[in-house]
Write an enzyme that holds these catalytic residues in place. Structure first.
Site, PDB file in Angstrom:
ATOM      1  N   CYS A  56       0.870  -1.181   0.000  1.00  0.00           N
ATOM      2  CA  CYS A  56       0.000   0.000   0.000  1.00  0.00           C
ATOM      3  C   CYS A  56       0.906   1.231   0.000  1.00  0.00           C
ATOM      4  O   CYS A  56       1.660   1.460   0.934  1.00  0.00           O
ATOM      5  CB  CYS A  56      -0.885   0.002   1.242  1.00  0.00           C
ATOM      6  SG  CYS A  56      -2.171   1.247   1.173  1.00  0.00           S
TER       7      CYS A  56
ATOM      8  N   ARG B 246      -8.430 -10.992  10.393  1.00  0.00           N
ATOM      9  CA  ARG B 246      -7.539 -10.257   9.474  1.00  0.00           C
ATOM     10  C   ARG B 246      -8.382  -9.740   8.331  1.00  0.00           C
ATOM     11  O   ARG B 246      -8.914 -10.516   7.536  1.00  0.00           O
ATOM     12  CB  ARG B 246      -6.437 -11.194   8.973  1.00  0.00           C
ATOM     13  CG  ARG B 246      -5.239 -10.475   8.339  1.00  0.00           C
ATOM     14  CD  ARG B 246      -4.127 -11.470   8.031  1.00  0.00           C
ATOM     15  NE  ARG B 246      -2.916 -10.805   7.568  1.00  0.00           N
ATOM     16  CZ  ARG B 246      -1.937 -10.369   8.344  1.00  0.00           C
ATOM     17  NH1 ARG B 246      -2.026 -10.521   9.645  1.00  0.00           N
ATOM     18  NH2 ARG B 246      -0.863  -9.789   7.835  1.00  0.00           N
TER      19      ARG B 246
ATOM     20  N   ARG C 164      -8.763  -7.814   4.896  1.00  0.00           N
ATOM     21  CA  ARG C 164      -7.996  -7.420   3.715  1.00  0.00           C
ATOM     22  C   ARG C 164      -8.954  -7.217   2.548  1.00  0.00           C
ATOM     23  O   ARG C 164     -10.008  -7.851   2.479  1.00  0.00           O
ATOM     24  CB  ARG C 164      -6.966  -8.508   3.339  1.00  0.00           C
ATOM     25  CG  ARG C 164      -5.821  -8.656   4.336  1.00  0.00           C
ATOM     26  CD  ARG C 164      -4.914  -7.440   4.327  1.00  0.00           C
ATOM     27  NE  ARG C 164      -3.757  -7.534   5.193  1.00  0.00           N
ATOM     28  CZ  ARG C 164      -3.712  -7.090   6.445  1.00  0.00           C
ATOM     29  NH1 ARG C 164      -4.789  -6.546   6.989  1.00  0.00           N
ATOM     30  NH2 ARG C 164      -2.602  -7.182   7.155  1.00  0.00           N
TER      31      ARG C 164
ATOM     32  N   GLU D 175      -4.504  -8.454  -3.710  1.00  0.00           N
ATOM     33  CA  GLU D 175      -4.839  -8.277  -2.294  1.00  0.00           C
ATOM     34  C   GLU D 175      -4.113  -7.064  -1.740  1.00  0.00           C
ATOM     35  O   GLU D 175      -3.007  -6.740  -2.174  1.00  0.00           O
ATOM     36  CB  GLU D 175      -4.426  -9.552  -1.543  1.00  0.00           C
ATOM     37  CG  GLU D 175      -4.603  -9.523  -0.048  1.00  0.00           C
ATOM     38  CD  GLU D 175      -3.329  -9.224   0.739  1.00  0.00           C
ATOM     39  OE1 GLU D 175      -3.397  -9.224   1.982  1.00  0.00           O
ATOM     40  OE2 GLU D 175      -2.268  -8.978   0.117  1.00  0.00           O
TER      41      GLU D 175
END
Length: 408
Positions: free
Chosen positions: A81, A171, A173, A124
């Site tokens: 990112c 988690r 995502r 992802e």
């Protein structure tokens, strides 16, 4: 049915590949892993130890010639990112250059330069991608969507919390799939009722069902010119217009806030523990316990910054030790090492409080035991890998459904 050929970028220690290969429907024909900040390429060493070095590249993907990358059906990767803003225009890259070193533009370059680009993308990222940067919420995702549109792809996305679907770690995502306009899937998505695609007919909805959805919450188009989009998107908006689920087709965004259809069969933290096999260094020394309790506890105190400025600091308490009857908290890259930390996992056992072992961290991401064990790689580094990894089970389920969608 023959296996789909895959290019795997930003491979890490191979979580994407594990998920794909568990389906027995995909074959990785070329992979790349490069860590710019370290001299020893630890993740790449683990990847090669597990999958072999053939067709694996350990060099900066930005410097790899597209002609050296074989053709494939699917391109996958969990890319970093970063700031995706468009810096300038130029003649040599279809009118656009993103900021140097931003790895999204390496994906873009490969797709734009390949004579036969992959027909499907499976990517992802962290869920904050939907609302970054803070000055123009959602701009980065808008740039990615529009740059894929320019290259002839439609996209569907969803933020998935692995624990909602019975997996052992909370988690969250964002996963997104892109379909080239030459494919049947693209044509089906284009003519589909977008609400139905998001809630039941789409690849991700079939892999990870959601509760019935009554409406599309927002529909809007994106500015075609990437530089203008980069400069003007959501300048005034406090909130990102992108919700946790959506599709982007032919320049138009359709997005909704979906709720997961929770699964009853759950894996919890207790289920993944190594019982009776843990060496003493993972146990917390009694003399260090007050430090752990302070870091995990709630705080209201006056602090002084380096500049001399004083301010009131407060934070809530963490569950300490971690609850064993729930999915674990998210693993972060600083999970390893003995030093006390607010964010490391600590479990209560008959022998005392202890940190999680590398094997337990692997299990929380659904990796095989000792996948990251290799001579010269420390437990701290193994924990770092798992903080960067994805939950293999999520990839496996989407990959299975994607294969069915492509071949139906």
């Amino acid at each position: 049915m023959k296996k789909l050929k895959v290019i795997e970028l930003f491979a890490g220690v191979g979580g994407f590949r594990l998920g794909l290969e568990k389906t027995n429907k995909y074959q990785v024909v070329w992979s790349n892993q490069w860590e710019p900040s370290t001299k020893t390429q630890h993740a790449s060493l683990v990847y090669e130890a597990r999958f072999g070095s053939e067709n694996h590249s350990n060099e900066d993907v930005a410097s790899v010639l597209t002609s050296n990358i074989p053709d494939a059906d699917v391109l996958v990767g969990g890319f970093p990112c970063q700031d995706y803003s468009v810096a300038t225009t130029s003649q040599n890259s279809k009118g656009l250059i993103g900021k140097k070193g931003v790895l999204w533009w390496s994906i873009h370059r490969i797709l734009s330069e390949k004579k036969n680009p992959p027909k499907y993308l499976f990517l992802e990222n962290v869920d904050r991608l939907l609302k970054s940067p803070t000055s123009q919420r959602g701009r980065d995702f808008a740039i990615m969507l529009q740059s894929l549109n320019t290259l002839g792809y439609a996209v569907e996305w969803r933020v998935i919390n692995a624990a909602d679907y019975g997996m052992p770690q909370r988690r969250r995502r964002i996963f997104f799939l892109a379909y080239h306009k030459s494919t049947t899937v693209y044509k089906n998505l284009k003519k589909a009722n977008k609400l139905n695609w998001i809630s039941s007919e789409g690849t991700i909805a079939k892999a990870f069902p959601v509760l019935p959805q009554l409406k599309i919450d927002a529909t809007f188009s994106l500015e075609e010119d990437l530089v203008t989009l980069s400069n003007t998107f959501n300048k005034e908006g406090k909130l990102s217009p992108f919700l946790n689920t959506g599709v982007f087709c032919d320049g138009t965004v359709y997005t909704s806030k979906t709720q997961p259809k929770l699964e009853t069969k759950k894996t919890v933290l207790k289920d993944i523990l190594q019982n009776g096999e843990v060496t003493p260094e993972f146990y917390i020394d009694k003399k260090d316990l007050p430090k752990w309790e302070y870091l995990k506890g709630s705080k209201k105190e006056v602090r002084t910054a380096k500049s001399g400025f004083t301010y009131n600091y407060s934070e809530g308490s963490m569950v300490f030790p971690d609850a064993l009857d729930n999915a674990s908290r998210t693993i972060i890259t600083g999970e390893g090492g003995k030093s006390a930390s607010r964010f490391k996992h600590v479990v209560a056992t008959p022998n005392g409080l202890r940190r999680l072992t590398p094997i337990e961290l692997e299990r929380l991401n659904m990796f095989p035991d000792n996948h990251t064990k290799l001579e010269g790689i420390s437990d701290t580094k193994r924990a770092f890998f798992m903080g960067n990894a994805l939950v293999v089970g999520v990839v496996e389920r989407i990959a299975k459904e994607l294969f069915t969608t492509i071949n139906s």
